[in-house]
Write an enzyme that holds these catalytic residues in place. Structure first.
Site, mmCIF file in Angstrom:
data_model
loop_
_atom_site.group_PDB
_atom_site.id
_atom_site.type_symbol
_atom_site.label_atom_id
_atom_site.label_comp_id
_atom_site.label_asym_id
_atom_site.label_seq_id
_atom_site.Cartn_x
_atom_site.Cartn_y
_atom_site.Cartn_z
ATOM 1 N N CYS A 1 0.811 -1.228 0.000
ATOM 2 C CA CYS A 1 0.000 0.000 0.000
ATOM 3 C C CYS A 1 0.844 1.277 0.000
ATOM 4 O O CYS A 1 0.325 2.359 -0.277
ATOM 5 C CB CYS A 1 -0.942 0.006 1.198
ATOM 6 S SG CYS A 1 -2.104 -1.365 1.134
ATOM 7 N N HIS B 1 -3.325 7.217 2.467
ATOM 8 C CA HIS B 1 -3.696 5.936 1.858
ATOM 9 C C HIS B 1 -5.091 5.550 2.342
ATOM 10 O O HIS B 1 -5.355 5.522 3.543
ATOM 11 C CB HIS B 1 -2.661 4.875 2.230
ATOM 12 C CG HIS B 1 -3.147 3.481 2.011
ATOM 13 N ND1 HIS B 1 -3.712 3.088 0.816
ATOM 14 C CD2 HIS B 1 -3.183 2.397 2.824
ATOM 15 C CE1 HIS B 1 -4.066 1.816 0.911
ATOM 16 N NE2 HIS B 1 -3.759 1.382 2.116
ATOM 17 N N ASN C 1 -10.295 0.255 -0.503
ATOM 18 C CA ASN C 1 -8.830 0.288 -0.387
ATOM 19 C C ASN C 1 -8.243 -0.318 -1.660
ATOM 20 O O ASN C 1 -8.393 -1.513 -1.900
ATOM 21 C CB ASN C 1 -8.420 -0.509 0.857
ATOM 22 C CG ASN C 1 -6.908 -0.535 1.084
ATOM 23 O OD1 ASN C 1 -6.126 -0.246 0.175
ATOM 24 N ND2 ASN C 1 -6.508 -0.896 2.285
HETATM 25 O O1 UT7 Z 1 -4.032 -1.102 3.544
HETATM 26 C C1 UT7 Z 1 -2.957 -1.602 4.288
HETATM 27 C C2 UT7 Z 1 -3.058 -1.231 5.733
HETATM 28 N N1 UT7 Z 1 -4.251 -1.734 6.285
HETATM 29 C C3 UT7 Z 1 -4.818 -1.151 7.306
HETATM 30 O O2 UT7 Z 1 -4.344 -0.139 7.768
HETATM 31 C C4 UT7 Z 1 -6.038 -1.807 7.872
HETATM 32 C C5 UT7 Z 1 -6.102 -1.632 9.355
HETATM 33 N N2 UT7 Z 1 -7.206 -2.285 10.000
HETATM 34 C C6 UT7 Z 1 -8.512 -1.967 9.792
HETATM 35 O O3 UT7 Z 1 -8.848 -1.158 8.945
HETATM 36 C C7 UT7 Z 1 -9.533 -2.603 10.685
HETATM 37 O O4 UT7 Z 1 -8.862 -3.318 11.699
HETATM 38 C C8 UT7 Z 1 -10.519 -3.566 9.957
HETATM 39 C C9 UT7 Z 1 -11.461 -2.763 9.090
HETATM 40 C C10 UT7 Z 1 -9.736 -4.553 9.109
HETATM 41 C C11 UT7 Z 1 -11.358 -4.287 10.988
HETATM 42 O O5 UT7 Z 1 -12.029 -3.350 11.825
HETATM 43 P P1 UT7 Z 1 -11.934 -3.476 13.419
HETATM 44 O O6 UT7 Z 1 -12.781 -2.411 13.967
HETATM 45 O O7 UT7 Z 1 -10.489 -3.479 13.797
HETATM 46 O O8 UT7 Z 1 -12.614 -4.859 13.684
HETATM 47 P P2 UT7 Z 1 -11.990 -6.132 14.405
HETATM 48 O O9 UT7 Z 1 -11.016 -6.822 13.517
HETATM 49 O O10 UT7 Z 1 -11.550 -5.740 15.771
HETATM 50 O O11 UT7 Z 1 -13.269 -7.039 14.517
HETATM 51 C C12 UT7 Z 1 -14.411 -6.647 15.311
HETATM 52 C C13 UT7 Z 1 -15.469 -7.703 15.146
HETATM 53 C C14 UT7 Z 1 -14.934 -9.108 15.286
HETATM 54 O O12 UT7 Z 1 -15.923 -9.886 15.942
HETATM 55 P P3 UT7 Z 1 -15.785 -10.181 17.513
HETATM 56 O O13 UT7 Z 1 -14.468 -10.884 17.679
HETATM 57 O O14 UT7 Z 1 -15.796 -8.841 18.174
HETATM 58 O O15 UT7 Z 1 -16.987 -11.013 17.784
HETATM 59 C C15 UT7 Z 1 -14.782 -9.594 13.872
HETATM 60 O O16 UT7 Z 1 -14.896 -10.988 13.736
HETATM 61 O O17 UT7 Z 1 -16.013 -7.623 13.817
HETATM 62 C C16 UT7 Z 1 -15.962 -8.912 13.204
HETATM 63 N N3 UT7 Z 1 -15.779 -8.717 11.767
HETATM 64 C C17 UT7 Z 1 -16.806 -8.471 10.948
HETATM 65 N N4 UT7 Z 1 -18.138 -8.394 11.161
HETATM 66 C C18 UT7 Z 1 -18.912 -8.123 10.091
HETATM 67 C C19 UT7 Z 1 -14.622 -8.698 11.053
HETATM 68 N N5 UT7 Z 1 -14.887 -8.451 9.769
HETATM 69 C C20 UT7 Z 1 -16.234 -8.313 9.666
HETATM 70 C C21 UT7 Z 1 -17.100 -8.051 8.598
HETATM 71 N N6 UT7 Z 1 -18.431 -7.961 8.852
HETATM 72 N N7 UT7 Z 1 -16.670 -7.870 7.332
#
Ligand code: UT7
Length: 345
Positions: A111, A253, A283
């Site tokens: 990225c 980004h 993204n």
């Molecule tokens: O481009 C290169 C660099 N990349 C980045 O900078 C990305 C950085 N990270 C992020 O943007 C975020 O961490 C994500 C968008 C990937 C995820 O968001 P988050 O707020 O960090 O969610 P999380 O991973 O902490 O997950 C929260 C909950 C989890 O469920 P539990 O464990 O709380 O029950 C996940 O399983 O959301 C669940 N989850 C989803 N639910 C519905 C994860 N993906 C999804 C989804 N739909 N697509």
């Protein structure tokens, strides 16, 4: 006045097909509400089968040349999704654009690839290696995403953006004023395709699904993304001699709207100075910054010469920032079909 590289052309190419959050929620355990509130994404673009990163890169690169009304003498193609593992995609892209036998190579920094490309292009210009480098960021990310993985399938999309640079002065619109790059290989597993390389070739289809596709530990990456982009942006601001309040355009980004807002908040960049298009394209990795630049420029939202900060973070881990004056360019957007009808193809 010091010599530097100046952006003089801006191009973009987005595939026609739009994939909405609702469409994804129809086949994955996710919802429009989750995707919008956690990422800021409403839809993303996806290529039709048979369209490659090189096709998008040719269309965006040709658009940047048209925008500048000039040719390039070097091609840097930032991509995570090259047409083939070998050779690099850039030489074929340069040839198809009609640039003949120009030097051309791929930049592999996920990225952050476009920002790495910009910094390298400026160094090539100031070192006298070339005069007009074309920097393209292009991705068919959907080719490495597991469509059944909700962690990644809702985030990434396809597209390409490009800039043409020329030699110029730091006082001009489009001039690069300061740069910063960094990496931390301790985090190399956080954003990765585990197999398919020399470490784990997986010959004869031996790779399991989770080793074949792109994986991201989003939660681990989140904090790093905020910290690294904030620190790196501060470094270029200091080098450029700009206070955060002087910044009139901040383009990060397009990883996640919450991350972008956190970085801008930490820096103290005002709401009206934050530009991006994550809601529309998701993204797009190496393509995200030039696509956001093209979108913002097409709307005429920033005056040429405005102090601007670009910042990126991603797999590697790798990050980088550029301080520049907003360019005086009219962006050109081409359809993918342009790649198939251009002169050299
Ligand atoms: O481009 C290169 C660099 N990349 C980045 O900078 C990305 C950085 N990270 C992020 O943007 C975020 O961490 C994500 C968008 C990937 C995820 O968001 P988050 O707020 O960090 O969610 P999380 O991973 O902490 O997950 C929260 C909950 C989890 O469920 P539990 O464990 O709380 O029950 C996940 O399983 O959301 C669940 N989850 C989803 N639910 C519905 C994860 N993906 C999804 C989804 N739909 N697509």
């Amino acid at each position: 006045m010091t010599a530097t590289a100046v952006i003089c052309g801006l191009g973009a190419c987005l595939p026609q097909r739009t994939v909405t959050n609702e469409e994804l929620a129809g086949r994955l355990d996710t919802s429009d509400d989750w995707i919008r509130t956690r990422t800021g994404i409403a839809r993303r673009r996806m290529v039709e089968p048979g369209t490659s990163t090189g096709d998008l890169a040719v269309a965006a690169g040709a658009a940047a040349l048209e925008s500048a009304g000039a040719d390039a003498d070097f091609v840097l193609l930032a991509t995570t999704t090259p047409d083939r593992l070998c050779p690099g995609t850039a030489p074929e892209v340069g040839y198809r654009i009609g640039l003949g036998e120009v030097p051309a190579l791929d930049v592999s920094a996920v990225c952050s690839g476009f920002v790495y490309g910009l910094v390298l292009a400026r160094a090539l210009v100031t070192a006298g290696v070339c005069r007009r480098p074309l920097v393209i960021g292009a991705e068919v990310y959907t080719s490495i995403i597991d469509p059944s993985d909700r962690n990644t399938a809702v985030i990434f999309g396809d597209g390409a953006g490009a800039v043409l640079l020329r030699e110029g002065l730091v006082s001009e619109p489009g001039a690069i004023r300061a740069t910063d790059l960094g990496s931390d290989g301790r985090g190399s597993d956080m954003i990765a395709i585990a197999g398919g390389g020399s470490r784990e070739p997986g010959r004869d289809g031996a790779l399991p699904r989770d080793r074949r596709y792109f994986q991201m530990d989003g939660r681990m990456v989140y904090g790093q993304a905020v910290r690294r982009m904030t620190d790196s942006s501060r470094t270029v601001l200091e080098q450029a001699g700009w206070t955060p309040s002087a910044v009139g355009a901040f383009v990060g980004h397009q990883a996640n709207q919450r991350i972008l807002d956190a970085v801008a908040d930490h820096l103290g960049v005002g709401d009206r100075c934050r530009f991006g298009n994550i809601a529309e394209v998701g993204n797009t990795a190496a393509a995200s910054i030039p696509l956001a630049l093209a979108d913002t420029a097409a709307q005429g939202r920033v005056r040429p010469g405005t102090p601007t900060v670009l910042t990126a973070f991603g797999g590697g881990l790798a990050w980088g920032s550029v301080a520049l004056n907003w360019p005086d360019v009219v962006p050109v957007q081409h359809d993918v079909e342009h790649a198939h009808t251009s002169a050299a193809s």
